[in-house]
Write an enzyme that holds these catalytic residues in place. Structure first.
Site, PDB file in Angstrom:
ATOM      1  CG  ASP A  37      -2.313   0.790   0.870  1.00 11.41           C
ATOM      2  OD1 ASP A  37      -3.477   0.142   1.008  1.00 11.41           O
ATOM      3  OD2 ASP A  37      -2.089   1.871   0.831  1.00 11.41           O
ATOM      4  CG  ASN A 100      -7.781  -4.617  -2.845  1.00 12.44           C
ATOM      5  OD1 ASN A 100      -9.082  -4.753  -2.750  1.00 12.44           O
ATOM      6  ND2 ASN A 100      -7.122  -3.710  -1.861  1.00 12.44           N
ATOM      7  CE1 TYR A 171     -13.136   2.133  -8.895  1.00 11.93           C
ATOM      8  CE2 TYR A 171     -15.732   1.645  -9.430  1.00 11.93           C
ATOM      9  CZ  TYR A 171     -14.477   1.522  -8.600  1.00 11.93           C
ATOM     10  OH  TYR A 171     -14.602   0.486  -7.865  1.00 11.93           O
ATOM     11  CE  LYS A 175     -12.381  -1.308  -9.900  1.00 12.94           C
ATOM     12  NZ  LYS A 175     -11.095  -1.853  -9.179  1.00 12.94           N
ATOM     13  CB  THR A 205     -14.191   0.416   1.821  1.00 13.79           C
ATOM     14  OG1 THR A 205     -14.401   0.874   0.652  1.00 13.79           O
ATOM     15  CG2 THR A 205     -14.100  -1.161   1.918  1.00 13.79           C
TER      16      THR A 205
HETATM   17  N1  LIG Z   1     -15.808  -1.204  -1.483  1.00 16.37           N
HETATM   18  C1  LIG Z   1     -16.718  -1.817  -2.430  1.00 16.37           C
HETATM   19  O1  LIG Z   1     -18.006  -1.634  -2.330  1.00 16.37           O
HETATM   20  C2  LIG Z   1     -16.090  -1.899  -3.950  1.00 16.37           C
HETATM   21  C3  LIG Z   1     -16.947  -2.130  -5.029  1.00 16.37           C
HETATM   22  C4  LIG Z   1     -16.093  -2.410  -6.210  1.00 16.37           C
HETATM   23  C5  LIG Z   1     -15.020  -2.456  -6.274  1.00 16.37           C
HETATM   24  N2  LIG Z   1     -14.126  -2.122  -5.242  1.00 16.37           N
HETATM   25  C6  LIG Z   1     -12.675  -2.234  -5.565  1.00 16.37           C
HETATM   26  O2  LIG Z   1     -12.112  -3.008  -4.533  1.00 16.37           O
HETATM   27  C7  LIG Z   1     -10.710  -2.376  -4.235  1.00 16.37           C
HETATM   28  C8  LIG Z   1     -10.465  -2.141  -2.894  1.00 16.37           C
HETATM   29  O3  LIG Z   1     -11.378  -0.881  -2.604  1.00 16.37           O
HETATM   30  P1  LIG Z   1     -11.871  -0.466  -0.974  1.00 16.37           P
HETATM   31  O4  LIG Z   1     -13.389  -0.267  -0.770  1.00 16.37           O
HETATM   32  O5  LIG Z   1     -11.274  -1.269  -0.007  1.00 16.37           O
HETATM   33  O6  LIG Z   1     -11.214   1.013  -0.961  1.00 16.37           O
HETATM   34  P2  LIG Z   1      -9.978   1.671   0.117  1.00 16.37           P
HETATM   35  O7  LIG Z   1      -9.804   2.954  -0.512  1.00 16.37           O
HETATM   36  O8  LIG Z   1     -10.504   1.314   1.637  1.00 16.37           O
HETATM   37  O9  LIG Z   1      -8.693   0.847  -0.401  1.00 16.37           O
HETATM   38  C9  LIG Z   1      -7.836   1.173  -1.516  1.00 16.37           C
HETATM   39  C10 LIG Z   1      -6.429   0.994  -0.987  1.00 16.37           C
HETATM   40  O10 LIG Z   1      -5.328   1.039  -2.151  1.00 16.37           O
HETATM   41  C11 LIG Z   1      -4.414   1.994  -1.661  1.00 16.37           C
HETATM   42  N3  LIG Z   1      -3.986   2.321  -2.978  1.00 16.37           N
HETATM   43  C12 LIG Z   1      -4.294   3.457  -3.940  1.00 16.37           C
HETATM   44  N4  LIG Z   1      -3.683   3.701  -4.768  1.00 16.37           N
HETATM   45  C13 LIG Z   1      -2.662   3.044  -4.782  1.00 16.37           C
HETATM   46  C14 LIG Z   1      -1.132   2.732  -5.647  1.00 16.37           C
HETATM   47  N5  LIG Z   1      -1.002   3.467  -6.480  1.00 16.37           N
HETATM   48  N6  LIG Z   1      -0.412   1.701  -5.058  1.00 16.37           N
HETATM   49  C15 LIG Z   1      -0.566   0.863  -4.034  1.00 16.37           C
HETATM   50  N7  LIG Z   1      -1.918   1.102  -3.255  1.00 16.37           N
HETATM   51  C16 LIG Z   1      -2.788   1.986  -3.717  1.00 16.37           C
HETATM   52  C17 LIG Z   1      -5.027   2.854  -0.847  1.00 16.37           C
HETATM   53  O11 LIG Z   1      -4.048   3.469  -0.203  1.00 16.37           O
HETATM   54  C18 LIG Z   1      -5.871   2.079  -0.205  1.00 16.37           C
HETATM   55  O12 LIG Z   1      -5.482   1.586   1.205  1.00 16.37           O
HETATM   56  C19 LIG Z   1     -10.630  -1.285  -5.336  1.00 16.37           C
HETATM   57  O13 LIG Z   1     -10.075  -1.766  -6.390  1.00 16.37           O
HETATM   58  C20 LIG Z   1     -12.172  -1.034  -5.721  1.00 16.37           C
HETATM   59  O14 LIG Z   1     -12.245   0.023  -6.601  1.00 16.37           O
HETATM   60  C21 LIG Z   1     -14.691  -1.766  -4.071  1.00 16.37           C
END
Ligand SMILES: NC(=O)c1ccc[n+]([C@@H]2O[C@H](COP(=O)([O-])OP(=O)(O)OC[C@H]3O[C@@H](n4cnc5c(N)ncnc54)[C@H](O)[C@@H]3O)[C@@H](O)[C@H]2O)c1
Length: 301
Positions: A37, A100, A171, A175, A205
């Site tokens: 991260d 992720n 986005y 995706k 989240t």
């Molecule tokens: N939460 C949901 O309902 C949901 C729905 C669909 C997709 N997603 C996907 O799930 C994944 C996780 O999302 P989340 O909800 O836990 O969000 P989040 O913001 O809590 O976690 C994302 C993490 O990625 C890290 N990050 C961002 N850019 C980075 C980079 N360039 N290199 C390394 N780390 C980096 C951030 O610091 C953060 O800790 C994402 O890809 C998101 O698009 C989430």
């Protein structure tokens, strides 16, 4: 015995949210985990460095597991290569790559800036491609050396990428691209012993807290259906050797639901056996659409 005993796993964006839940779940099943991260804000802006990844590593080691941090930016080609190398240097190899990491910069089409488009596609689409590309080269080299891996890639798409989402063109495009990368990598990498699948998760989240703040399970009040920890069991199973025969698939995961996403499929067809005249196509298209499934609605439409 854990389902992942002896396996080495990278989870990107594992300092918080769903990635943190994945890292803890893999470690609980005996995996050694690279917790990646860069510790950025929701929109990718700097926010407090990589300490979140260290906190997750501390949680894993306190529970008796093995983990190491990586502050690599997945959108940076050389740093993505370095991330794969970290697993090899610290744990002696790599078995599972979980992509992720992600950011959002939501904006309606007509207001989106070039920078907002580039930032989101860089982290999601290039960030997935770069780690997959370097991990693929590592596994190909092992395969050529006669040490065929039993390796896994699990990517993170989204309902936005499968159905579209209003205010999230950048986005959604990234995706959808990740779903396509999953299909191509699955077809190319099976010869090196690598399976490639993707998930489209839903969980509460910081990315979704305003959307899912009040949502709990309707079936059982003790079960928090929107907890990020609900997404991880399928990802852990996909990372195990048990999932060897599953590749090129996208799974939607939310609460206790695991659902196969069926992507673009050929629908109704008309074949004239010759070139169409534009003026004759109106009723033909109407008939085709009458005989086709109605698309799922775009989120927020
Ligand atoms: N939460 C949901 O309902 C949901 C729905 C669909 C997709 N997603 C996907 O799930 C994944 C996780 O999302 P989340 O909800 O836990 O969000 P989040 O913001 O809590 O976690 C994302 C993490 O990625 C890290 N990050 C961002 N850019 C980075 C980079 N360039 N290199 C390394 N780390 C980096 C951030 O610091 C953060 O800790 C994402 O890809 C998101 O698009 C989430």
């Amino acid at each position: 015995m854990g389902l992942l005993d002896g396996r080495v796993v990278i989870v990107t964006g594992a300092g918080g949210g769903i990635g943190r839940a994945h890292a803890l779940a893999f470690a609980a099943e005996g995996a050694r985990v690279v917790v990646n991260d860069i510790g950025v804000g929701l929109d990718g802006s700097p926010a407090g460095g990589g300490s979140a990844a260290q906190t997750v590593v501390d949680e894993i080691t306190a529970a008796g597991g093995e983990a190491v941090t990586s502050g690599a930016n997945v959108a940076d080609w050389a740093q993505a290569e370095g991330l794969i190398q970290t697993a090899v240097d610290v744990f002696g190899g790599l078995d599972v790559l979980v992509n992720n990491a992600g950011i959002v910069r939501d904006r309606m089409f007509a207001n989106t800036s070039e920078e907002e488009f580039d930032a989101v596609t860089a982290v999601h689409l290039k960030g997935h491609f770069a780690t997959m590309r370097h991990a693929g080269a590592y596994w190909r080299a092992r395969s050529k050396a006669g040490d065929t891996p039993d390796a896994r890639i699990i990517n993170t798409s989204s309902g936005a990428g499968l159905q579209g989402s209003v205010g999230q063109a950048n986005y959604s495009a990234a995706k959808a691209g990740i779903a396509a990368l999953t299909l191509v990598a699955s077809a190319e990498m099976s010869r090196y012993g690598v399976t490639v699948n993707a998930i489209a998760p839903s969980a509460r989240t910081r990315m979704t807290e305003t959307v899912f703040a009040d949502m709990m399970s309707t079936q059982d009040s003790d079960f928090d259906a929107m907890a990020p920890e609900n997404v991880s069991p399928l990802v852990v199973w996909l990372g195990s050797v048990e999932s060897r025969d599953v590749t090129g698939r996208v799974f939607e995961v939310e609460g206790g639901i695991v659902r196969v996403a069926e992507g673009w499929a050929r629908g109704a067809e008309a074949d004239k056996g010759a070139r169409w005249d534009p003026a004759e196509l109106g009723p033909v298209v109407t008939d085709l659409l009458d005989r086709s499934r109605t698309p799922l609605p775009v989120f927020g439409a």
